[in-house]
Scaffold this motif. Structure first.
Motif, PDB file in Angstrom:
ATOM      1  N   TRP A  42       0.858  -1.188   0.000  1.00  0.00           N
ATOM      2  CA  TRP A  42       0.000   0.000   0.000  1.00  0.00           C
ATOM      3  C   TRP A  42       0.892   1.235   0.000  1.00  0.00           C
ATOM      4  N   SER A  43       0.425   2.260  -0.661  1.00  0.00           N
ATOM      5  CA  SER A  43       1.192   3.512  -0.634  1.00  0.00           C
ATOM      6  C   SER A  43       0.239   4.660  -0.273  1.00  0.00           C
ATOM      7  N   VAL A  44       0.842   5.814   0.017  1.00  0.00           N
ATOM      8  CA  VAL A  44       0.006   6.985   0.283  1.00  0.00           C
ATOM      9  C   VAL A  44       0.092   7.940  -0.910  1.00  0.00           C
ATOM     10  N   ALA A  45      -0.909   8.776  -1.021  1.00  0.00           N
ATOM     11  CA  ALA A  45      -1.016   9.673  -2.180  1.00  0.00           C
ATOM     12  C   ALA A  45       0.149  10.672  -2.220  1.00  0.00           C
ATOM     13  N   PRO A  46       0.526  11.125  -3.421  1.00  0.00           N
ATOM     14  CA  PRO A  46       1.592  12.137  -3.522  1.00  0.00           C
ATOM     15  C   PRO A  46       1.170  13.471  -2.894  1.00  0.00           C
ATOM     16  N   ASP A  47       2.178  14.286  -2.583  1.00  0.00           N
ATOM     17  CA  ASP A  47       1.915  15.549  -1.874  1.00  0.00           C
ATOM     18  C   ASP A  47       0.862  16.420  -2.551  1.00  0.00           C
ATOM     19  N   ASP A  48       0.905  16.493  -3.883  1.00  0.00           N
ATOM     20  CA  ASP A  48      -0.059  17.356  -4.577  1.00  0.00           C
ATOM     21  C   ASP A  48      -1.489  16.891  -4.323  1.00  0.00           C
ATOM     22  N   ASP A  49      -1.666  15.568  -4.269  1.00  0.00           N
ATOM     23  CA  ASP A  49      -3.005  15.033  -4.007  1.00  0.00           C
ATOM     24  C   ASP A  49      -3.446  15.338  -2.577  1.00  0.00           C
ATOM     25  N   VAL A  50      -2.499  15.297  -1.642  1.00  0.00           N
ATOM     26  CA  VAL A  50      -2.860  15.591  -0.249  1.00  0.00           C
ATOM     27  C   VAL A  50      -3.322  17.040  -0.141  1.00  0.00           C
ATOM     28  N   ALA A  51      -2.598  17.919  -0.839  1.00  0.00           N
ATOM     29  CA  ALA A  51      -2.987  19.328  -0.828  1.00  0.00           C
ATOM     30  C   ALA A  51      -4.405  19.465  -1.380  1.00  0.00           C
ATOM     31  N   GLU A  52      -4.682  18.713  -2.429  1.00  0.00           N
ATOM     32  CA  GLU A  52      -6.031  18.793  -3.005  1.00  0.00           C
ATOM     33  C   GLU A  52      -7.075  18.221  -2.041  1.00  0.00           C
ATOM     34  N   MET A  53      -6.711  17.138  -1.354  1.00  0.00           N
ATOM     35  CA  MET A  53      -7.644  16.558  -0.368  1.00  0.00           C
ATOM     36  C   MET A  53      -8.015  17.601   0.687  1.00  0.00           C
ATOM     37  N   TYR A  54      -6.975  18.241   1.189  1.00  0.00           N
ATOM     38  CA  TYR A  54      -7.189  19.207   2.275  1.00  0.00           C
ATOM     39  C   TYR A  54      -8.064  20.368   1.814  1.00  0.00           C
ATOM     40  N   VAL A  55      -7.649  20.973   0.700  1.00  0.00           N
ATOM     41  CA  VAL A  55      -8.344  22.182   0.249  1.00  0.00           C
ATOM     42  C   VAL A  55      -9.765  21.837  -0.228  1.00  0.00           C
ATOM     43  N   SER A  56      -9.906  20.773  -1.012  1.00  0.00           N
ATOM     44  CA  SER A  56     -11.251  20.502  -1.536  1.00  0.00           C
ATOM     45  C   SER A  56     -12.176  19.974  -0.450  1.00  0.00           C
ATOM     46  N   GLY A  57     -11.617  19.225   0.510  1.00  0.00           N
ATOM     47  CA  GLY A  57     -12.460  18.749   1.620  1.00  0.00           C
ATOM     48  C   GLY A  57     -13.026  19.928   2.403  1.00  0.00           C
ATOM     49  N   LEU A  58     -12.155  20.895   2.704  1.00  0.00           N
ATOM     50  CA  LEU A  58     -12.629  22.057   3.469  1.00  0.00           C
ATOM     51  C   LEU A  58     -13.547  22.942   2.622  1.00  0.00           C
TER      52      LEU A  58
END
Ligand code: SF4
Length: 373
Positions: free
Chosen positions: A204-220
């Motif tokens: 298993w891997s975790v998402a790349p940094d750009d995706d995490v940024a998108e998760m944070y911003v779009s979730g909020l």
């Protein structure tokens, strides 16, 4: 006003990513621990006003309602608890029933905080959580039926194998339930976490940094659109439903922590209780000290902390207030190093306040490092 924190260090199983101070549930140990907690609260009694109690853990919902009632009573007898005090209990979805929730409510709990973490069963299984997404939704409905009108749900992002789409599915599921408050944290996988081995085995891997940024911003962004107001880097609430207890940590407040490993801050002194549950019980029952790591906060420590925690809040730093309290012109002292962050759209400065933008919140550590001299 003081906040009172009560640590309950028991869990039904240990999650593979957790590095909190907790251990496996044991009925006899829990009984002895609650006795020690009552004793610690009573011997600390000084009648000071307090307006929040927070049962954190571990899994406080493994307590019986009569134990919660006794602990709240001890707080009431020992401190001047204000009418309408916020009294929170952290709960794991799989531990509650309509009866236990009614019991907690009757005991005086008026805010519940559920550790949901995800509304996808595959993600919950990877985290070795004991509940399913539907159990979390049921637990939420049971709490509403029991009369709780102040419920918080926790979610975690950046989970193994999680995509932006998966994350937003959980955010949408949370919004559909309509809690009063939500916390959204990024999973941090500490070096010896069993989850690391599980990730290696499962590839298993975790998402790349750009995706995490998108998760944070779009979730909020979705939370904004649903009527929630972000008030801290990881927290959003319906107006008026911010966590009054947690705000004390971010606004230079004072709190007393009871139980093993609990932290306290009062009169510019910070201390931490013994971490081991057995050592804590033995110390309290032997009328010995439980505090370790006592540290007097210097003016510089307090300033640094006020800058760090103030910037975590969406309201940002009130610069004239910081100047009044700590006699420092923040922009005069740090402005040159902060300016590049303002220019890149990560920080807002209008002469009176300093605030992180949402994009800036992702770089909070880097920006706050400016304050460390
Ligand atoms: S339930 Fe919470 S405190 Fe307990 S092991 Fe899991 S993450 Fe840690």
């Amino acid at each position: 006003m003081l906040g009172l924190y009560l640590h309950i260090p028991f869990c039904s199983a240990i999650c593979n990513y957790c590095n909190f101070n907790r251990g496996l549930f044991d009925a006899d140990l829990k009984h002895r621990y609650v006795e020690a907690l009552l004793r610690e609260i009573r011997r600390t009694a000084d009648g000071s006003p307090a307006d929040t109690i927070y049962f954190g853990g571990g899994t406080p919902s493994l307590l019986d309602a009569h134990e919660v009632a006794a602990l709240i009573d001890a707080c009431r007898q020992s401190f001047a608890l204000t009418p309408g005090a916020e009294i929170t209990l952290e709960a794991n979805p799989e531990t509650v029933t309509p009866q236990t929730l009614e019991g907690f409510r009757a005991a005086g709990i008026n805010r519940l905080s559920y550790g949901v973490q995800s509304f996808r069963d595959d993600e919950l299984a990877r985290l070795s959580r004991l509940h399913s997404a539907s159990r979390a939704a049921d637990a939420f409905a049971m709490a509403r039926a029991a009369g709780f009108d102040n419920i918080s749900l926790d979610l975690m992002m950046w989970l193994p194998q999680q995509t932006v789409r998966d994350w937003l599915e959980s955010v949408d599921a949370l919004i559909a339930l309509g809690p009063d408050h939500a916390s959204m944290y990024m999973l941090e996988i500490y070096p010896n976490a069993p989850l690391r081995d599980a990730m290696a085995r499962g590839r298993w891997s975790v998402a790349p940094d750009d995706d995490v940024a998108e998760m944070y911003v779009s979730g909020l962004d979705r939370m904004d659109n649903a009527g929630y107001v972000q008030y801290e880097i990881s927290n959003a609430a319906r107006p008026g439903r911010e966590s009054r207890h947690n705000l004390k940590y971010w606004t230079d407040g004072e709190w007393l922590g009871f139980g093993c490993g609990a932290h306290s801050t009062r009169d510019a002194v910070r201390w931490k209780n013994l971490s081991s549950t057995e050592e804590y019980i033995a110390a309290v029952q032997g009328d010995g000290p439980v505090a370790t790591e006592r540290r007097v906060l210097t003016a510089e420590d307090r300033l640094e902390e006020a800058l760090f925690t103030g910037l975590r809040l969406n309201a940002g730093l009130d610069l004239p207030a910081v100047k009044g309290r700590y006699a420092i012109d923040v922009w005069g002292r740090f402005g040159e190093e902060l300016e590049p962050f303002v220019e890149r759209g990560f920080l807002l400065y209008d002469g009176r306040s300093l605030k992180l933008t949402r994009a800036g919140m992702l770089l909070a550590h880097e920006i706050m490092a400016v304050f460390i001299r």
